[in-house]
Structure formats: C-alpha cells, structure tokens
Design a protein around this motif. Structure first.
Motif, PDB file in Angstrom:
ATOM      1  N   LYS A 122       0.835  -1.200   0.000  1.00 25.91           N
ATOM      2  CA  LYS A 122       0.000   0.000   0.000  1.00 25.91           C
ATOM      3  C   LYS A 122       0.873   1.254   0.000  1.00 25.91           C
ATOM      4  N   LYS A 123       1.933   1.239   0.806  1.00 30.05           N
ATOM      5  CA  LYS A 123       2.834   2.380   0.858  1.00 30.05           C
ATOM      6  C   LYS A 123       3.547   2.570  -0.479  1.00 30.05           C
ATOM      7  N   ALA A 124       3.894   1.482  -1.138  1.00 27.97           N
ATOM      8  CA  ALA A 124       4.541   1.575  -2.447  1.00 27.97           C
ATOM      9  C   ALA A 124       3.597   2.207  -3.468  1.00 27.97           C
ATOM     10  N   GLN A 125       2.344   1.843  -3.426  1.00 25.61           N
ATOM     11  CA  GLN A 125       1.368   2.412  -4.359  1.00 25.61           C
ATOM     12  C   GLN A 125       1.157   3.905  -4.129  1.00 25.61           C
ATOM     13  N   ASN A 126       1.287   4.329  -2.875  1.00 27.40           N
ATOM     14  CA  ASN A 126       1.055   5.728  -2.521  1.00 27.40           C
ATOM     15  C   ASN A 126       2.347   6.546  -2.457  1.00 27.40           C
ATOM     16  N   HIS A 127       3.464   5.948  -2.883  1.00 24.76           N
ATOM     17  CA  HIS A 127       4.762   6.634  -2.891  1.00 24.76           C
ATOM     18  C   HIS A 127       5.117   7.191  -1.515  1.00 24.76           C
ATOM     19  N   GLN A 128       4.922   6.369  -0.494  1.00 24.63           N
ATOM     20  CA  GLN A 128       5.225   6.765   0.875  1.00 24.63           C
ATOM     21  C   GLN A 128       6.451   6.016   1.371  1.00 24.63           C
ATOM     22  N   TRP A 129       6.858   6.346   2.604  1.00 22.58           N
ATOM     23  CA  TRP A 129       7.967   5.653   3.247  1.00 22.58           C
ATOM     24  C   TRP A 129       7.666   4.170   3.286  1.00 22.58           C
ATOM     25  N   ARG A 130       8.681   3.362   3.019  1.00 21.25           N
ATOM     26  CA  ARG A 130       8.495   1.917   2.916  1.00 21.25           C
ATOM     27  C   ARG A 130       9.134   1.176   4.069  1.00 21.25           C
ATOM     28  N   ILE A 131       8.685  -0.033   4.280  1.00 24.94           N
ATOM     29  CA  ILE A 131       9.301  -0.928   5.255  1.00 24.94           C
ATOM     30  C   ILE A 131      10.608  -1.429   4.626  1.00 24.94           C
ATOM     31  N   PRO A 132      11.714  -1.339   5.351  1.00 30.18           N
ATOM     32  CA  PRO A 132      12.993  -1.780   4.774  1.00 30.18           C
ATOM     33  C   PRO A 132      12.958  -3.243   4.333  1.00 30.18           C
ATOM     34  N   GLU A 133      13.587  -3.525   3.193  1.00 29.33           N
ATOM     35  CA  GLU A 133      13.624  -4.898   2.690  1.00 29.33           C
ATOM     36  C   GLU A 133      14.302  -5.829   3.685  1.00 29.33           C
ATOM     37  N   LYS A 134      15.321  -5.335   4.389  1.00 32.69           N
ATOM     38  CA  LYS A 134      16.015  -6.166   5.379  1.00 32.69           C
ATOM     39  C   LYS A 134      15.044  -6.663   6.451  1.00 32.69           C
ATOM     40  N   THR A 135      14.100  -5.820   6.822  1.00 33.99           N
ATOM     41  CA  THR A 135      13.112  -6.213   7.836  1.00 33.99           C
ATOM     42  C   THR A 135      12.228  -7.325   7.309  1.00 33.99           C
ATOM     43  N   LEU A 136      11.730  -7.172   6.103  1.00 28.31           N
ATOM     44  CA  LEU A 136      10.866  -8.189   5.508  1.00 28.31           C
ATOM     45  C   LEU A 136      11.619  -9.511   5.328  1.00 28.31           C
ATOM     46  N   LEU A 137      12.864  -9.425   4.879  1.00 29.02           N
ATOM     47  CA  LEU A 137      13.662 -10.638   4.691  1.00 29.02           C
ATOM     48  C   LEU A 137      13.964 -11.318   6.023  1.00 29.02           C
ATOM     49  N   LEU A 138      14.296 -10.533   7.040  1.00 25.77           N
ATOM     50  CA  LEU A 138      14.602 -11.098   8.351  1.00 25.77           C
ATOM     51  C   LEU A 138      13.408 -11.843   8.934  1.00 25.77           C
ATOM     52  N   PHE A 139      12.234 -11.227   8.873  1.00 28.88           N
ATOM     53  CA  PHE A 139      11.039 -11.896   9.385  1.00 28.88           C
ATOM     54  C   PHE A 139      10.783 -13.205   8.644  1.00 28.88           C
ATOM     55  N   GLY A 140      11.084 -13.233   7.351  1.00 25.37           N
ATOM     56  CA  GLY A 140      10.896 -14.463   6.586  1.00 25.37           C
ATOM     57  C   GLY A 140      11.845 -15.553   6.995  1.00 25.37           C
ATOM     58  N   ILE A 141      13.122 -15.193   7.207  1.00 21.74           N
ATOM     59  CA  ILE A 141      14.137 -16.187   7.543  1.00 21.74           C
ATOM     60  C   ILE A 141      13.927 -16.772   8.934  1.00 21.74           C
ATOM     61  N   ILE A 142      13.465 -15.949   9.873  1.00 18.14           N
ATOM     62  CA  ILE A 142      13.332 -16.442  11.250  1.00 18.14           C
ATOM     63  C   ILE A 142      12.012 -17.165  11.501  1.00 18.14           C
ATOM     64  N   GLY A 143      11.305 -17.506  10.437  1.00 25.43           N
ATOM     65  CA  GLY A 143      10.134 -18.358  10.611  1.00 25.43           C
ATOM     66  C   GLY A 143       8.833 -17.831  10.051  1.00 25.43           C
ATOM     67  N   GLY A 144       8.842 -16.650   9.462  1.00 24.06           N
ATOM     68  CA  GLY A 144       7.600 -16.087   8.935  1.00 24.06           C
ATOM     69  C   GLY A 144       7.412 -16.300   7.445  1.00 24.06           C
ATOM     70  N   GLY A 145       8.114 -17.272   6.910  1.00 24.70           N
ATOM     71  CA  GLY A 145       8.121 -17.491   5.469  1.00 24.70           C
ATOM     72  C   GLY A 145       6.764 -17.738   4.843  1.00 24.70           C
ATOM     73  N   LEU A 146       5.938 -18.505   5.484  1.00 20.82           N
ATOM     74  CA  LEU A 146       4.623 -18.804   4.910  1.00 20.82           C
ATOM     75  C   LEU A 146       3.771 -17.537   4.809  1.00 20.82           C
ATOM     76  N   GLY A 147       3.813 -16.715   5.833  1.00 18.87           N
ATOM     77  CA  GLY A 147       3.091 -15.434   5.784  1.00 18.87           C
ATOM     78  C   GLY A 147       3.622 -14.547   4.682  1.00 18.87           C
ATOM     79  N   GLY A 148       4.931 -14.579   4.484  1.00 15.74           N
ATOM     80  CA  GLY A 148       5.541 -13.799   3.405  1.00 15.74           C
ATOM     81  C   GLY A 148       5.137 -14.303   2.035  1.00 15.74           C
ATOM     82  N   LEU A 149       5.160 -15.624   1.864  1.00 15.13           N
ATOM     83  CA  LEU A 149       4.758 -16.205   0.573  1.00 15.13           C
ATOM     84  C   LEU A 149       3.289 -15.907   0.265  1.00 15.13           C
ATOM     85  N   LEU A 150       2.440 -16.028   1.274  1.00 13.09           N
ATOM     86  CA  LEU A 150       1.019 -15.715   1.071  1.00 13.09           C
ATOM     87  C   LEU A 150       0.823 -14.236   0.761  1.00 13.09           C
TER      88      LEU A 150
END
Length: 85
Positions: A24-52
């Motif tokens: 949503k933030k990307a569509q509105n050209h707003q501040w974004r969540i850092p990619e490192k944060t999204l990747l970290l959450f995926g690696i430490i066990g949130g992968g299914l939520g990320g894939l969905l």
C-alpha cells in the motif's frame, strides 16, 4: 510445542500484514518498510506469511531473494515441527 506454534502463527501473521502495508505504501509513494526487515522476518520463521503476502498482494513477486528467504523460513519451521513432534 505450544510456544513454537504461537511463535510461528504470530510471526507469519505479522509478516503477512507487513507485506500488505508495504504494498500500500509503495502504491502511494510513501515511506516503505525496509527490505532487510521483511527478509529477516521471513528467515526467522515467517516465510509462509511472506509467501502468502507475495501472492495475495502481488508484492515482491519478481525478487528472487524474497522467494528464497521465505521458502527457507518455511522449510525451517516445518523442520522444527517435525523435529519436536
């Protein structure tokens, strides 16, 4: 086992929500969540939520590192459940 299940559900739900917020933030050209944060959450066990989130929100679908990170996180969680059951 209950703690592991709770951890996985909360982490996956949180990453799913973060993917929606970031899209949503990307569509509105707003501040974004850092990619490192999204990747970290995926690696430490949130992968299914990320894939969905990738599929539902059509977000980060062309980025191989997200697919790999989320797949690795999902495999890690499956492995932990198998090991502890």
């Amino acid at each position: 086992m209950l703690y592991l299940f709770s951890y996985v559900v909360i982490l996956n739900g949180w990453l799913f929500v973060l993917m929606g917020i970031d899209k949503k933030k990307a569509q509105n050209h707003q501040w974004r969540i850092p990619e490192k944060t999204l990747l970290l959450f995926g690696i430490i066990g949130g992968g299914l939520g990320g894939l969905l989130g990738m599929q539902l929100f059509h977000h980060k679908t062309s980025k191989l590192r997200f697919k790999l990170s989320y797949s690795l996180g999902t495999a890690l969680v499956v492995g932990l459940f198998i090991y502890f059951s």
